[in-house]
Design a protein around this motif. Structure first.
Motif, PDB file in Angstrom:
ATOM      1  N   TRP A 147     -37.609  20.689 -25.317  1.00 36.53           N
ATOM      2  CA  TRP A 147     -37.962  21.628 -26.384  1.00 36.53           C
ATOM      3  C   TRP A 147     -36.727  22.366 -26.892  1.00 36.53           C
ATOM      4  O   TRP A 147     -35.719  22.475 -26.195  1.00 36.53           O
ATOM      5  CB  TRP A 147     -39.053  22.593 -25.965  1.00 36.53           C
ATOM      6  CG  TRP A 147     -38.814  23.393 -24.700  1.00 36.53           C
ATOM      7  CD1 TRP A 147     -37.619  23.807 -24.170  1.00 36.53           C
ATOM      8  CD2 TRP A 147     -39.839  23.865 -23.810  1.00 36.53           C
ATOM      9  NE1 TRP A 147     -37.825  24.507 -23.019  1.00 36.53           N
ATOM     10  CE2 TRP A 147     -39.179  24.567 -22.766  1.00 36.53           C
ATOM     11  CE3 TRP A 147     -41.231  23.794 -23.792  1.00 36.53           C
ATOM     12  CZ2 TRP A 147     -39.877  25.184 -21.717  1.00 36.53           C
ATOM     13  CZ3 TRP A 147     -41.917  24.403 -22.751  1.00 36.53           C
ATOM     14  CH2 TRP A 147     -41.241  25.080 -21.731  1.00 36.53           C
ATOM     15  N   ASN A 148     -36.833  22.843 -28.122  1.00 35.93           N
ATOM     16  CA  ASN A 148     -35.695  23.513 -28.747  1.00 35.93           C
ATOM     17  C   ASN A 148     -35.974  25.018 -28.830  1.00 35.93           C
ATOM     18  O   ASN A 148     -36.684  25.483 -29.714  1.00 35.93           O
ATOM     19  CB  ASN A 148     -35.468  22.935 -30.151  1.00 35.93           C
ATOM     20  CG  ASN A 148     -34.341  23.643 -30.876  1.00 35.93           C
ATOM     21  OD1 ASN A 148     -33.564  24.375 -30.263  1.00 35.93           O
ATOM     22  ND2 ASN A 148     -34.264  23.438 -32.180  1.00 35.93           N
ATOM     23  N   LEU A 149     -35.411  25.776 -27.881  1.00 41.58           N
ATOM     24  CA  LEU A 149     -35.687  27.219 -27.830  1.00 41.58           C
ATOM     25  C   LEU A 149     -34.894  28.014 -28.875  1.00 41.58           C
ATOM     26  O   LEU A 149     -35.134  29.197 -29.070  1.00 41.58           O
ATOM     27  CB  LEU A 149     -35.392  27.774 -26.426  1.00 41.58           C
ATOM     28  CG  LEU A 149     -36.246  27.188 -25.287  1.00 41.58           C
ATOM     29  CD1 LEU A 149     -35.973  27.919 -23.984  1.00 41.58           C
ATOM     30  CD2 LEU A 149     -37.737  27.234 -25.593  1.00 41.58           C
ATOM     31  N   ASP A 190     -35.319  27.868 -31.850  1.00 37.35           N
ATOM     32  CA  ASP A 190     -36.269  28.313 -32.873  1.00 37.35           C
ATOM     33  C   ASP A 190     -36.738  29.750 -32.600  1.00 37.35           C
ATOM     34  O   ASP A 190     -37.214  30.432 -33.511  1.00 37.35           O
ATOM     35  CB  ASP A 190     -37.493  27.385 -32.930  1.00 37.35           C
ATOM     36  CG  ASP A 190     -37.117  25.997 -33.455  1.00 37.35           C
ATOM     37  OD1 ASP A 190     -35.974  25.829 -33.921  1.00 37.35           O
ATOM     38  OD2 ASP A 190     -37.964  25.083 -33.388  1.00 37.35           O
ATOM     39  N   TYR A 197     -39.524  33.680 -24.680  1.00 34.35           N
ATOM     40  CA  TYR A 197     -38.211  33.032 -24.511  1.00 34.35           C
ATOM     41  C   TYR A 197     -37.776  33.077 -23.040  1.00 34.35           C
ATOM     42  O   TYR A 197     -37.352  32.069 -22.471  1.00 34.35           O
ATOM     43  CB  TYR A 197     -37.171  33.734 -25.392  1.00 34.35           C
ATOM     44  CG  TYR A 197     -35.811  33.071 -25.357  1.00 34.35           C
ATOM     45  CD1 TYR A 197     -35.512  32.006 -26.203  1.00 34.35           C
ATOM     46  CD2 TYR A 197     -34.818  33.501 -24.472  1.00 34.35           C
ATOM     47  CE1 TYR A 197     -34.265  31.391 -26.174  1.00 34.35           C
ATOM     48  CE2 TYR A 197     -33.575  32.894 -24.429  1.00 34.35           C
ATOM     49  CZ  TYR A 197     -33.300  31.836 -25.285  1.00 34.35           C
ATOM     50  OH  TYR A 197     -32.068  31.226 -25.251  1.00 34.35           O
ATOM     51  N   LEU A 210     -40.077  30.655 -20.951  1.00 30.71           N
ATOM     52  CA  LEU A 210     -39.816  29.229 -21.196  1.00 30.71           C
ATOM     53  C   LEU A 210     -38.471  28.821 -20.576  1.00 30.71           C
ATOM     54  O   LEU A 210     -38.338  27.748 -19.996  1.00 30.71           O
ATOM     55  CB  LEU A 210     -39.817  28.939 -22.695  1.00 30.71           C
ATOM     56  CG  LEU A 210     -41.156  29.162 -23.425  1.00 30.71           C
ATOM     57  CD1 LEU A 210     -40.964  29.099 -24.937  1.00 30.71           C
ATOM     58  CD2 LEU A 210     -42.212  28.155 -22.995  1.00 30.71           C
ATOM     59  N   GLU A 260     -37.843  25.982 -17.367  1.00 30.39           N
ATOM     60  CA  GLU A 260     -36.996  24.772 -17.417  1.00 30.39           C
ATOM     61  C   GLU A 260     -36.415  24.471 -16.029  1.00 30.39           C
ATOM     62  O   GLU A 260     -36.297  23.323 -15.629  1.00 30.39           O
ATOM     63  CB  GLU A 260     -35.821  24.975 -18.384  1.00 30.39           C
ATOM     64  CG  GLU A 260     -36.231  25.043 -19.821  1.00 30.39           C
ATOM     65  CD  GLU A 260     -35.049  25.323 -20.756  1.00 30.39           C
ATOM     66  OE1 GLU A 260     -35.282  25.315 -21.977  1.00 30.39           O
ATOM     67  OE2 GLU A 260     -33.907  25.541 -20.284  1.00 30.39           O
ATOM     68  N   ARG A 298     -39.342  18.901 -31.859  1.00 34.66           N
ATOM     69  CA  ARG A 298     -39.046  19.278 -30.463  1.00 34.66           C
ATOM     70  C   ARG A 298     -39.758  20.551 -30.003  1.00 34.66           C
ATOM     71  O   ARG A 298     -39.144  21.504 -29.560  1.00 34.66           O
ATOM     72  CB  ARG A 298     -37.526  19.395 -30.255  1.00 34.66           C
ATOM     73  CG  ARG A 298     -36.806  18.059 -30.379  1.00 34.66           C
ATOM     74  CD  ARG A 298     -35.300  18.183 -30.291  1.00 34.66           C
ATOM     75  NE  ARG A 298     -34.898  19.014 -29.169  1.00 34.66           N
ATOM     76  CZ  ARG A 298     -33.728  19.676 -29.113  1.00 34.66           C
ATOM     77  NH1 ARG A 298     -32.878  19.601 -30.123  1.00 34.66           N
ATOM     78  NH2 ARG A 298     -33.416  20.399 -28.062  1.00 34.66           N
ATOM     79  N   TYR A 299     -41.083  20.518 -30.121  1.00 33.79           N
ATOM     80  CA  TYR A 299     -41.895  21.614 -29.568  1.00 33.79           C
ATOM     81  C   TYR A 299     -42.216  21.346 -28.089  1.00 33.79           C
ATOM     82  O   TYR A 299     -42.758  22.210 -27.415  1.00 33.79           O
ATOM     83  CB  TYR A 299     -43.254  21.724 -30.292  1.00 33.79           C
ATOM     84  CG  TYR A 299     -43.223  22.110 -31.752  1.00 33.79           C
ATOM     85  CD1 TYR A 299     -42.034  22.343 -32.439  1.00 33.79           C
ATOM     86  CD2 TYR A 299     -44.421  22.276 -32.455  1.00 33.79           C
ATOM     87  CE1 TYR A 299     -42.039  22.697 -33.789  1.00 33.79           C
ATOM     88  CE2 TYR A 299     -44.436  22.634 -33.795  1.00 33.79           C
ATOM     89  CZ  TYR A 299     -43.247  22.837 -34.459  1.00 33.79           C
ATOM     90  OH  TYR A 299     -43.271  23.189 -35.794  1.00 33.79           O
ATOM     91  N   ASP A 349     -41.496  19.883 -24.114  1.00 36.23           N
ATOM     92  CA  ASP A 349     -40.564  19.578 -23.035  1.00 36.23           C
ATOM     93  C   ASP A 349     -41.251  18.557 -22.131  1.00 36.23           C
ATOM     94  O   ASP A 349     -42.243  18.871 -21.467  1.00 36.23           O
ATOM     95  CB  ASP A 349     -40.218  20.847 -22.251  1.00 36.23           C
ATOM     96  CG  ASP A 349     -38.858  20.731 -21.600  1.00 36.23           C
ATOM     97  OD1 ASP A 349     -37.853  20.839 -22.323  1.00 36.23           O
ATOM     98  OD2 ASP A 349     -38.796  20.510 -20.378  1.00 36.23           O
ATOM     99  N   ASN A 406     -49.630  25.124 -22.892  1.00 35.68           N
ATOM    100  CA  ASN A 406     -49.227  25.353 -24.284  1.00 35.68           C
ATOM    101  C   ASN A 406     -49.050  26.858 -24.451  1.00 35.68           C
ATOM    102  O   ASN A 406     -49.860  27.642 -23.972  1.00 35.68           O
ATOM    103  CB  ASN A 406     -50.331  24.866 -25.235  1.00 35.68           C
ATOM    104  CG  ASN A 406     -50.214  25.514 -26.617  1.00 35.68           C
ATOM    105  OD1 ASN A 406     -49.331  25.208 -27.392  1.00 35.68           O
ATOM    106  ND2 ASN A 406     -51.107  26.460 -26.908  1.00 35.68           N
ATOM    107  N   TYR A 441     -45.110  26.006 -28.090  1.00 35.45           N
ATOM    108  CA  TYR A 441     -44.266  25.219 -27.180  1.00 35.45           C
ATOM    109  C   TYR A 441     -45.161  24.621 -26.104  1.00 35.45           C
ATOM    110  O   TYR A 441     -46.053  25.296 -25.594  1.00 35.45           O
ATOM    111  CB  TYR A 441     -43.201  26.115 -26.522  1.00 35.45           C
ATOM    112  CG  TYR A 441     -42.024  26.395 -27.422  1.00 35.45           C
ATOM    113  CD1 TYR A 441     -40.919  25.550 -27.444  1.00 35.45           C
ATOM    114  CD2 TYR A 441     -42.011  27.503 -28.258  1.00 35.45           C
ATOM    115  CE1 TYR A 441     -39.833  25.800 -28.280  1.00 35.45           C
ATOM    116  CE2 TYR A 441     -40.932  27.761 -29.090  1.00 35.45           C
ATOM    117  CZ  TYR A 441     -39.843  26.900 -29.101  1.00 35.45           C
ATOM    118  OH  TYR A 441     -38.768  27.148 -29.922  1.00 35.45           O
TER     119      TYR A 441
END
Length: 595
Positions: free
Chosen positions: A16-18, A20, A75, A78, A82, A346-347, A349, A362, A371
């Motif tokens: 995923w692309n944090l 954003d 943030y 998430l 990871e 890329r929502y 992971d 979710n 995400y």
């Protein structure tokens, strides 16, 4: 299946692309300081809200603070998930939690203030300040709680009791997560190994019955040993709940539990009654299970082993995504293009890596996007998990797009509908397109077991909660023997007489954390039944249901859950949706029996 030794090995497009949320940690820190300032400002409103204008300014600031805080906390969470081993990420979560306490203390004056107003005064404020129109429904919703809120002094006393009242739940959590040791069982290579929960779930699906029995006995042993301590925590939790219901002037603990969603107790009772009136196919499935396994005696540890052996299709993530999009095509092109965005933007992971949080979820972030965390294993379960979480994801995305911040979040009562509709459409697609008889059997077995776990077991738990709370309300004793009797009787009613009872069965109540969050599990069952009902109609090509369902996904919490569902044609105040989904279950069992 790809196994990755570290997160760095995972391809970018599967992470995923944090950015954003925050392009840099400096931006996070900036928001942190900003939130602290707003919280300080909000404190100054205590005693100074005297008209529509000051009320509006307070609420506007508070909404801005909520928006920033949700982003900030999301943030940190998430990032931590990871790799849960990274202490730097954990420190961000800790700081966000500390900030949350600050916010609570700055705004704690507001609810007692609001409820001290006469309703006419509040309506007068709304009339004089047009900006308040946006907050009006929320303010009046708070007034619904007025009969159950005490005066300022009593509320303060209760707020100090918060920690003490949550002690039973906390104690059970400690026993269940930190203290319980399950002992050793025979590992794959014949050595003795320490049993874990994750391992237990796996062994219960093992074809070797002696291994299943050994793990079952080991798993339950500490619960049986600690039966009196756990009964004491559960009994205290139930009595606390009953006492709080009395103090807050609710007719019963059940009605207190249902009040927030504005669900009448008849819906809860109807769920239990309708399920028990249609329990036959569940008993039939357990007979099929006994025959298929070729057992003289079926026991509790035989309930999870797959009935179709040797079917383990490998489904890569790319294939899974493609299959999901085809399966969900009855929901229309817009739905599918939203789904495709989740992957390209890329929502999600995707991969399991060392230290990553287990499971799947979710998380919708208003003003950003959802995400989704997965631990994709290239198998059938992972395909279902993908469809399930994407159901939640699209629900979050559409609600955020079509609702203002105040009503964008949907309630847990309706949350499981969107995820289960996807699963029903997926199983239907797979069954229609599968030529291999063994795989078809495997799919049916998978869905029947899911139905059993998400629906029947949760209804049984819901009845257990109702019965035990009723006893507490009558002043009857609650202890390990009483819990055993109730649980054993319910287990027999829901599962039939084919299962030979091991001593451990009646201790099932002792390991359920949900019982410490009362009157919650029934929502899994009502959500599941509603979804079955809707998916069946959509598959029949019912355009009206499809359109109303897509509207429902955009509705957030713009109305009470029962009302939102009624607009899709699901009326849970009647037995019909429950009966309809149980009819579907009967057909699945019949087809499986014939195969």
């Amino acid at each position: 299946m790809n196994t990755y030794k570290s997160r760095n090995e995972v391809p970018e497009n599967e992470k995923w692309n944090l950015n954003d949320i925050y392009p840099s940690l400096e931006k996070w820190e900036e928001d942190y300081r900003h939130i602290e300032q707003i919280a300080e400002k909000l404190k100054e409103y205590d005693g100074h809200i005297t008209d529509g204008s000051s009320l509006f300014q307070y609420l506007e600031q508070k909404e801005k603070l909520s928006y920033l805080f949700n982003k900030l906390y999301a943030y940190a969470m998430l990032k931590t998930d990871e790799d849960t081993r990274v202490t730097e990420s954990q420190s961000y979560v800790d700081r966000a939690k500390q900030l949350s306490v600050k916010i609570s203390s700055s705004t704690s004056f507001f609810m007692p203030y609001l409820l001290s107003l006469a309703e006419d005064t509040l309506k007068g404020y709304v009339a004089e300040e047009k900006g308040l129109k946006y907050f009006e429904e929320d303010l009046l919703e708070s007034f619904r709680y007025k009969p159950h809120v005490l005066n300022k002094d009593k509320e303060e006393v209760l707020s100090h009791l918060g920690e003490a009242l949550s002690a039973p739940s906390h104690t059970f959590g400690m026993i269940n997560n930190a203290d319980i040791k399950f002992g050793e069982v025979t590992g794959e290579d014949g050595d003795r190994v320490e049993l874990t929960r994750g391992m237990y779930a796996k062994i219960m699906e093992d074809e070797d019955r002696s291994k299943r029995k050994e793990a079952y006995k080991a798993y339950y042993q500490p619960y049986v040993q600690l039966k009196n301590s756990i009964a004491s925590t559960l009994s205290a939790a139930i009595k606390n709940n009953v006492t709080m219901a009395k103090i807050r002037n609710y007719p019963s603990a059940l009605e207190k539990g249902l009040f927030g969603d504005k669900v009448p107790k008849e819906v809860y009772e109807n769920l239990i009654e309708t399920t028990k009136n249609n329990i036959g196919p569940m008993h039939q499935y357990i007979r099929i299970r006994k025959d298929k396994l070729g057992l003289e005696e079926l026991r509790q540890y035989d309930m999870n082993v797959p009935l179709v052996k040797g079917v383990k299709p490998v489904i890569t993530y790319e294939e899974a995504y493609e299959t999901m999009c085809k399966a969900l095509s009855p929901l229309g092109e817009d739905y599918i293009s939203t789904l495709k965005e989740f992957k390209t933007l890329r929502y999600i992971d995707v991969r399991e890596t060392p230290g990553k949080r287990s499971g799947a979820y979710n998380l919708g972030i208003y003003g950003v996007h959802p995400y989704i965390l997965l631990n994709h294993r290239d198998d059938l379960d992972s395909l279902f998990t993908l469809a399930h979480e994407c159901g939640h994801g699209v629900h979050s995305k559409l609600s955020s797009q079509h609702q203002p911040q105040i009503t964008a979040r949907y309630s847990i009562f309706v949350a499981e509908v969107a995820s289960t509709v996807n699963e029903v459409l997926l199983i239907n697609y797979l069954l229609n397109n599968e030529k291999d008889e063994e795989v078809r059997k495997h799919l049916l077995n998978h869905f029947i077991d899911q139905f059993k776990g998400t629906f029947f077991t949760q209804v049984m738990f819901a009845e257990f909660e109702m019965r035990t709370h009723e006893m507490a309300e009558k002043g009857q004793p609650l202890n390990a023997d009483v819990f055993n009797q109730i649980y054993e009787r319910l287990f027999r009613e829901y599962n039939g007489n084919e299962i030979i009872f091991d001593e451990e069965v009646k201790y099932g109540w002792s390991r359920i954390p949900h019982f410490y969050r009362p009157f919650y599990v029934y929502k899994y069952a009502t959500g599941f039944a509603s979804a079955i009902h809707l998916a069946t109609k959509i598959l029949e090509g019912d355009k009206e249901t499809l359109n109303s369902y897509l509207e429902f996904l955009k509705s957030g919490s713009s109305d009470y859950p029962l009302e939102l569902l009624k607009k899709t044609g699901v009326d849970l105040t009647t037995p019909y949706p429950i009966e309809n989904s149980l009819k579907e279950f009967r057909e699945l069992v019949e087809e499986f029996g014939e195969l």
